[in-house]
Design an enzyme around this catalytic site. Structure first.
Site, PDB file in Angstrom:
ATOM      1  N   SER A 159       6.734   3.447   0.940  1.00 32.67           N
ATOM      2  CA  SER A 159       6.732   3.526   1.773  1.00 32.67           C
ATOM      3  C   SER A 159       8.576   3.122   2.226  1.00 32.67           C
ATOM      4  CB  SER A 159       6.713   1.913   2.982  1.00 32.67           C
ATOM      5  OG  SER A 159       7.638   2.533   4.219  1.00 32.67           O
ATOM      6  N   TYR A 185       5.188  -6.682   5.374  1.00 22.81           N
ATOM      7  CA  TYR A 185       5.620  -5.156   5.251  1.00 22.81           C
ATOM      8  C   TYR A 185       6.194  -4.919   4.353  1.00 22.81           C
ATOM      9  CZ  TYR A 185       4.209  -0.362   5.704  1.00 22.81           C
ATOM     10  OH  TYR A 185       4.158   1.230   5.450  1.00 22.81           O
TER      11      TYR A 185
END
Length: 326
Positions: A159, A185
Site C-alpha cells: 500500500s 499498518y
C-alpha cells in the site's frame, strides 16, 4: 543500492481495470491462489483470473461465506484458512501440496488495516502477523509448488500507506512503544514490499519472481475498523461527513483497484523482472523519504533491510525458508 524502480510506461493508468490489465491473456492451465479472494479487490482479482481460464483456490476463514461470494464462478475452489493460526497455514499448504499441482500465481492479498491493538496467540501484533508473517509462512510452505511451476509469480499487496513508516525490526509488535494503529499498518505494508524484494532475489534462479504493489485507494471491507475521523484522514469523507466521489477523493473503484495485482500476476512486460513495487499497472518510481505523493520509499525497497526482515521473519514464524530446497 541499485535502483530497480524504473517505470516501464506500460500504457496503463489509474483508470485501468483488471480486465484491461489482463489484456486478453489466456490463462488456461494456470493455477492460482488468492488470499483475501472472497471480498473486495481479491474477489475481483479472482473473477478476472478465473474468467481468463485460470483455476483459482481461495483460502478463507469463513468458507461458507466465501462460497456464497464466489458462487457461479467456474474454476474457483474454496478452502479453510485462518491467517492468524500458524497451524492452519501449514495444514492448508500441506493439503494443496498433496494434490501434486504446480502453483503459477500466488496473490498474498488478505489483510487488516488500522485495527485496535490486537495480538495473536504468540503475542504478535495482529497487523504485522496477518499482513506479513502469515504470508511469509504461507509462501514458504507453498514453495515446492511454486518451484514446480517453472515460472511462477508471487504478488504481495502492499500500500501507499507504507510511506508513513518502515519496519521497526527492534520492536515490530509494539512491546516497548505506544501502539499506533496507522504506524502498525504502515510497517506491515513496508514489510510486504520488502518481502517481495528478498523473495525475488532468492527465487529468481528457480523461476519464481515476486512483486509488491499499491492497488490505489478503494473503499472495501478493509476499512471496517475506521471511524469517521479516520475516513476523513484517508480522503473518503468531506468535512460534512459525505462520501467524496472519485474525482475529488482520488479513490478507485474495485475493478480499477484490482488491476495492478492482475498486471503483476500476468503481464508479459514483467517477464525477467521482479523485486519491484508497482502502482497503476507500472513499476513505481523510487521517491524521496519525505515525499507525500506516489512511489516507493527507500525503506520499503532496501535490499539490506529486506534481508534483515527475512531473517527476523524466520525467527518469528519458526519457518526456515530455504529457496534452494526442492
Amino acid at each position: 543500492m541499485d535502483n530497480k524502480q524504473i517505470p516501464l510506461h506500460a500504457g496503463f493508468d489509474a483508470t485501468t481495470t483488471a480486465t484491461e490489465a489482463l489484456a486478453g491473456r489466456d490463462l488456461s492451465g494456470v493455477q492460482a491462489i488468492v488470499t483475501g479472494g472472497a471480498s473486495g479487490l481479491g474477489l475481483e482479482t479472482v473473477r478476472v483470473l478465473a474468467g481468463a481460464g485460470a483455476c483459482v483456490l481461495v483460502p478463507a476463514r469463513d468458507p461458507h461465506q466465501a462460497q456464497a461470494a464466489l458462487h457461479g464462478m467456474a474454476g474457483v475452489e474454496v478452502a479453510t484458512l485462518d491467517l492468524l493460526d500458524p497451524q492452519a497455514i501449514d495444514s492448508f499448504a500441506a493439503a494443496f501440496l498433496a494434490t501434486g499441482r504446480a502453483l503459477h500465481v500466488l496473490v498474498n492479498g488478505a489483510g487488516i488495516m488500522a485495527t485496535p491493538l490486537l495480538r495473536d496467540a504468540r503475542g504478535y501484533e495482529a497487523q504485522f502477523a496477518t499482513n506479513h508473517l502469515a504470508h511469509f509462512q504461507l509462501t514458504a510452505r507453498l514453495w515446492p509448488a511454486l518451484r514446480q511451476a517453472q515460472g511462477a509469480r508471487v504478488v504481495c499487496v502492499s500500500s501507499l500507506g507504507h510511506r508513513q513508516a518502515g519496519v521497526n525490526l527492534d520492536d515490530p509488535h509494539f512491546l516497548h512503544q505506544q501502539y499506533d494503529k496507522w504506524r502498525a499498518y504502515a510497517q506491515s505494508k513496508s514489510a510486504n514490499a520488502l518481502f517481495a524484494v528478498e523473495l525475488d532475489r532468492r527465487g529468481a534462479a528457480h523461476g519464481v519472481r515476486a512483486f509488491s504493489l499499491h492497488p490505489g485507494a478503494i473503499l472495501t471491507p478493509l476499512v471496517r475498523h475506521l471511524d469517521l475521523d479516520d475516513l476523513r484522514r484517508v480522503g473518503a469523507l468531506d468535512d460534512a461527513g459525505e462520501v467524496n466521489p472519485p474525482p475529488q477523493s482520488g479513490f478507485k473503484n474495485v475493478a480499477q483497484g484490482a488491476a495492478t495485482a492482475v498486471w503483476c500476476a500476468t503481464s508479459a512486460r514483467l517477464d525477467g523482472l521482479g523485486g519491484v513495487y508497482c502502482e497503476d499497472c507500472d513499476i513505481a518510481a523510487l521517491v524521496a523519504d519525505d515525499s507525500t505523493g506516489p512511489g516507493v520509499r527507500r525503506w520499503a525497497s532496501d535490499p539490506v533491510q529486506a534481508r534483515r526482515l527475512w531473517v527476523l521473519s524466520e525467527q518469528m514464524t519458526g519457518v526456515s525458508f530455504d529457496c534452494d530446497a526442492a
